[in-house]
Design a protein around this motif. Structure first.
Motif, PDB file in Angstrom:
ATOM      1  N   ASP A  66      16.295  -3.833 -10.535  1.00 17.47           N
ATOM      2  CA  ASP A  66      14.848  -3.809 -10.917  1.00 17.47           C
ATOM      3  C   ASP A  66      14.051  -2.976  -9.965  1.00 17.47           C
ATOM      4  OD1 ASP A  66      15.631  -4.891 -13.251  1.00 17.47           O
ATOM      5  OD2 ASP A  66      14.798  -6.678 -12.706  1.00 17.47           O
ATOM      6  N   VAL A  67      14.316  -3.437  -8.589  1.00 13.14           N
ATOM      7  CA  VAL A  67      13.344  -2.821  -7.557  1.00 13.14           C
ATOM      8  C   VAL A  67      13.893  -1.537  -7.550  1.00 13.14           C
ATOM      9  CG1 VAL A  67      13.521  -2.613  -4.946  1.00 13.14           C
ATOM     10  CG2 VAL A  67      13.340  -5.140  -6.136  1.00 13.14           C
ATOM     11  N   LEU A  68      15.105  -0.916  -7.472  1.00 11.15           N
ATOM     12  CA  LEU A  68      15.675   0.653  -7.602  1.00 11.15           C
ATOM     13  C   LEU A  68      14.788   1.215  -8.449  1.00 11.15           C
ATOM     14  CD1 LEU A  68      18.859  -0.019  -5.744  1.00 11.15           C
ATOM     15  CD2 LEU A  68      16.849   0.803  -4.928  1.00 11.15           C
ATOM     16  N   ALA A  69      14.748   0.458  -9.941  1.00 14.64           N
ATOM     17  CA  ALA A  69      14.314   1.254 -10.971  1.00 14.64           C
ATOM     18  C   ALA A  69      12.929   1.449 -10.897  1.00 14.64           C
ATOM     19  CB  ALA A  69      15.027   0.648 -12.211  1.00 14.64           C
ATOM     20  N   GLU A  70      12.051   0.632 -10.634  1.00 12.87           N
ATOM     21  CA  GLU A  70      10.584   0.513 -10.568  1.00 12.87           C
ATOM     22  C   GLU A  70       9.814   0.852  -9.593  1.00 12.87           C
ATOM     23  OE1 GLU A  70       9.650  -3.644 -11.596  1.00 12.87           O
ATOM     24  OE2 GLU A  70      11.182  -3.647 -13.426  1.00 12.87           O
ATOM     25  N   THR A  71      10.444   0.623  -8.251  1.00 14.49           N
ATOM     26  CA  THR A  71       9.915   0.974  -6.908  1.00 14.49           C
ATOM     27  C   THR A  71      10.750   1.623  -6.028  1.00 14.49           C
ATOM     28  OG1 THR A  71      10.062  -1.251  -5.898  1.00 14.49           O
ATOM     29  CG2 THR A  71       7.988  -0.729  -7.298  1.00 14.49           C
ATOM     30  N   PRO A  72      11.337   2.592  -6.549  1.00 12.69           N
ATOM     31  CA  PRO A  72      12.361   3.139  -5.744  1.00 12.69           C
ATOM     32  C   PRO A  72      11.760   3.796  -4.401  1.00 12.69           C
ATOM     33  CG  PRO A  72      12.257   4.536  -7.531  1.00 12.69           C
ATOM     34  CD  PRO A  72      11.496   3.470  -7.735  1.00 12.69           C
ATOM     35  N   ALA A  73      10.861   4.408  -4.414  1.00 10.47           N
ATOM     36  CA  ALA A  73      10.110   5.186  -3.235  1.00 10.47           C
ATOM     37  C   ALA A  73       9.791   4.138  -2.385  1.00 10.47           C
ATOM     38  CB  ALA A  73       8.950   5.898  -3.452  1.00 10.47           C
ATOM     39  N   GLN A  74       9.265   3.127  -2.772  1.00  7.41           N
ATOM     40  CA  GLN A  74       8.941   2.069  -1.686  1.00  7.41           C
ATOM     41  C   GLN A  74      10.343   1.190  -1.081  1.00  7.41           C
ATOM     42  OE1 GLN A  74       6.922  -1.294  -3.504  1.00  7.41           O
ATOM     43  NE2 GLN A  74       6.354  -2.519  -1.650  1.00  7.41           N
ATOM     44  N   ALA A  75      11.307   1.021  -2.067  1.00  3.59           N
ATOM     45  CA  ALA A  75      12.340   0.053  -1.745  1.00  3.59           C
ATOM     46  C   ALA A  75      13.471   0.866  -0.534  1.00  3.59           C
ATOM     47  CB  ALA A  75      13.212  -0.251  -2.880  1.00  3.59           C
ATOM     48  N   LEU A  76      13.222   2.235  -0.900  1.00 10.97           N
ATOM     49  CA  LEU A  76      14.099   3.167   0.004  1.00 10.97           C
ATOM     50  C   LEU A  76      13.490   3.517   1.246  1.00 10.97           C
ATOM     51  CD1 LEU A  76      16.323   4.691  -2.727  1.00 10.97           C
ATOM     52  CD2 LEU A  76      16.855   2.719  -1.414  1.00 10.97           C
ATOM     53  N   GLN A  77      12.076   3.296   1.748  1.00 12.13           N
ATOM     54  CA  GLN A  77      11.146   3.675   2.499  1.00 12.13           C
ATOM     55  C   GLN A  77      11.199   2.970   3.776  1.00 12.13           C
ATOM     56  OE1 GLN A  77      10.174   6.199   4.362  1.00 12.13           O
ATOM     57  NE2 GLN A  77       9.088   7.282   2.798  1.00 12.13           N
ATOM     58  N   TYR A  78      10.648   3.383   4.769  1.00 15.49           N
ATOM     59  CA  TYR A  78      10.161   2.336   5.849  1.00 15.49           C
ATOM     60  C   TYR A  78       9.555   1.557   5.397  1.00 15.49           C
ATOM     61  CZ  TYR A  78      12.574   5.533   9.444  1.00 15.49           C
ATOM     62  OH  TYR A  78      13.352   6.397  10.099  1.00 15.49           O
ATOM     63  N   SER A  79       9.464   0.295   6.145  1.00 19.83           N
ATOM     64  CA  SER A  79       8.320  -0.779   5.730  1.00 19.83           C
ATOM     65  C   SER A  79       7.522  -1.127   7.261  1.00 19.83           C
ATOM     66  CB  SER A  79       9.060  -2.027   5.556  1.00 19.83           C
ATOM     67  OG  SER A  79       8.240  -3.143   5.058  1.00 19.83           O
ATOM     68  N   THR A  80       6.612  -1.882   6.998  1.00 15.02           N
ATOM     69  CA  THR A  80       6.194  -2.719   8.145  1.00 15.02           C
ATOM     70  C   THR A  80       6.987  -3.660   8.813  1.00 15.02           C
ATOM     71  OG1 THR A  80       5.237  -4.563   7.043  1.00 15.02           O
ATOM     72  CG2 THR A  80       3.909  -2.566   6.814  1.00 15.02           C
ATOM     73  N   THR A  81       6.633  -3.624  10.222  1.00 18.98           N
ATOM     74  CA  THR A  81       7.493  -4.532  11.015  1.00 18.98           C
ATOM     75  C   THR A  81       7.445  -5.959  10.638  1.00 18.98           C
ATOM     76  OG1 THR A  81       7.228  -2.999  12.866  1.00 18.98           O
ATOM     77  CG2 THR A  81       7.995  -5.392  13.519  1.00 18.98           C
ATOM     78  N   GLU A  82       6.200  -6.297  10.212  1.00 16.09           N
ATOM     79  CA  GLU A  82       5.768  -7.848   9.900  1.00 16.09           C
ATOM     80  C   GLU A  82       6.727  -8.234   8.563  1.00 16.09           C
ATOM     81  OE1 GLU A  82       2.969  -6.332  12.752  1.00 16.09           O
ATOM     82  OE2 GLU A  82       3.701  -5.731  10.734  1.00 16.09           O
ATOM     83  N   GLY A  83       6.942  -7.336   7.555  1.00 10.02           N
ATOM     84  CA  GLY A  83       7.837  -7.643   6.432  1.00 10.02           C
ATOM     85  C   GLY A  83       6.992  -7.320   5.053  1.00 10.02           C
ATOM     86  N   GLU A  84       7.407  -7.200   4.137  1.00 12.51           N
ATOM     87  CA  GLU A  84       7.087  -6.787   2.915  1.00 12.51           C
ATOM     88  C   GLU A  84       6.175  -8.060   2.380  1.00 12.51           C
ATOM     89  OE1 GLU A  84       7.116  -4.175   0.659  1.00 12.51           O
ATOM     90  OE2 GLU A  84       7.832  -3.234   2.342  1.00 12.51           O
ATOM     91  N   PRO A  85       4.925  -7.500   1.997  1.00 16.97           N
ATOM     92  CA  PRO A  85       3.833  -8.503   1.546  1.00 16.97           C
ATOM     93  C   PRO A  85       4.379  -9.547   0.388  1.00 16.97           C
ATOM     94  CG  PRO A  85       2.745  -6.458   1.827  1.00 16.97           C
ATOM     95  CD  PRO A  85       4.235  -6.145   2.082  1.00 16.97           C
TER      96      PRO A  85
END
Length: 402
Positions: A66-85
């Motif tokens: 679901d993550v890769l189907a719905e939000t692939p750009a976000q899932a495969l991109q850099y994130s914040t150091t603190e973690g995903e909200p």
């Protein structure tokens, strides 16, 4: 015509001088034992491994799809150091419901709770600083503090855990930077610190100014009795306790997801240390785990039922496996059982003979910061079925008798 002769072979380059701290801290005896006992015929009570057949593979796979189907750009991109909200918000709600009021901004997502220990060591410890630990203590914590150059001092403990009076005396005398504890279903002993002692530890921390690092990877795996609140929730400890948690034992260790809850200034220092270590924990893993939170309680309840049966199978088989005069505890949860053989037994020296009977345990000696009790051993009861546990204990008995 000019003939070019091949260059003579060169000797391998010498290894550059290693930092002194790498020589002062050994590897993990548990990892070494697992490597030696990897043969499929070995019944291995040595690892701290959750049962792989109980992983919620369908839910985790669906979450990744679901993550890769719905939000692939976000899932495969850099994130914040603190973690995903999304993950921090879900975790904050779970922790608040369990008695530690938490906002998403109070949390730092780590690559396993083991990284949380390393980040704290980096942010807090200078070479020569004193750290207090339980006796015996989680082995990887001893490694993390040792690599930081800390002086590690063991606090006396009994069957219920740390002695608050001994802790107070050592804090007053040693002036430690922190006290590290696994108060619930401790690794390696499986013991749980009672509520009145937790209150006493919190009072010592508040009065004498010592920081507490409370590691809780096993707390949701309770089979008997009532939940005991985190030390972090007791008066006096709220603003000087770091609480570490992990999905490794309740979701899947391969996700490498943990978290650190700490006051703002210390959390920011740990975030800087994490930026230098790995920038951030994998984004796709965080987003998938956030989607699994809704069904996590039901999954953990199923796991608890299976693990309770396996604990009981080990308890039932121990009298026939261990030599006369041995003692062991009955943990209310977690993954480990701690046994002590008569004084004449050295469990480190006995291990090779036991392994020849196709069974393995972890000797207790490596878990001690000070003088070890060489007659102790740790048994993990969650990875094998009750039938395998029974057979493993019969092999253990033969190995000890031989």
């Amino acid at each position: 015509m000019t003939v070019i002769e091949p260059a003579p072979p060169t000797a391998p380059a010498a290894v550059p001088p290693l930092a002194a701290r790498t020589g002062a801290v050994g590897g993990s005896p548990v990892r070494d034992i697992l490597a030696v006992t990897a043969r499929p015929e070995v019944i291995n009570f040595a690892g701290g491994l959750p049962a792989p057949e109980l992983f919620d593979r369908e839910a985790i796979a669906a979450a990744f799809r679901d993550v890769l189907a719905e939000t692939p750009a976000q899932a495969l991109q850099y994130s914040t150091t603190e973690g995903e909200p999304a993950l921090r918000t879900g975790l904050a709600a779970r922790m608040s419901a369990r008695g530690a009021a938490t906002d998403a901004d109070d949390l730092l997502i780590t690559t396993g709770s083991q990284q949380g220990l390393s980040l704290l060591a980096t942010a807090l410890l200078e070479p020569g600083d004193t750290v207090l630990v339980e006796d015996p203590c989680y082995l990887a914590a001893l490694q993390a503090f040792g690599l930081a150059g800390a002086r590690v001092v063991a606090v006396p403990c009994d069957a219920d855990g740390v002695d608050p009076r001994a802790l107070e005396e050592l804090v007053a005398r040693e002036r430690p930077k922190l006290f590290y504890t696994v108060p619930t279903f401790q690794n390696p002993t499986g013991r749980t610190l009672p509520a009145e002692r937790r209150a006493a530890v919190a009072e010592v921390a508040a009065r004498l100014g010592v920081w507490i690092v409370e590691d809780d990877p096993y707390g949701e795996l309770r089979y008997d009795g009532e939940r005991v609140p985190w030390i972090a929730s007791y008066p006096g400890a709220e603003d000087r306790t770091v609480l570490l948690g992990s999905f490794s034992k309740v979701m899947a260790p391969g996700l490498r997801l943990g978290w650190l809850r700490a006051p703002a200034a210390l959390r920011r220092a740990c975030a800087v240390a994490k930026q230098a270590a790995d920038l951030h924990t994998p984004t796709v893993n965080q987003l998938a785990a956030a989607r699994c939170l809704g069904g996590l309680d039901a999954h953990v309840a199923r796991v608890r039922d299976v693990y309770r049966e396996r604990r009981d199978a080990m308890l039932a088989g121990l009298p026939g496996a261990l030599p006369e005069g041995s003692t062991w505890n009955r943990p209310e949860g977690g993954m480990f059982l701690w046994a002590r053989l008569p004084d004449s037994y050295d469990t480190t020296a006995l291990l090779p003979e036991v392994v020849r009977h196709d069974v393995a345990y972890v000797p207790g000696a490596p878990f001690y910061a000070g003088e070890p009790d060489r007659s102790t051993l740790r048994l993990c009861f969650v990875t094998q079925t009750p039938e395998e546990i029974g057979e493993g204990l019969r092999r253990l008995g033969r190995g000890l008798r031989s």
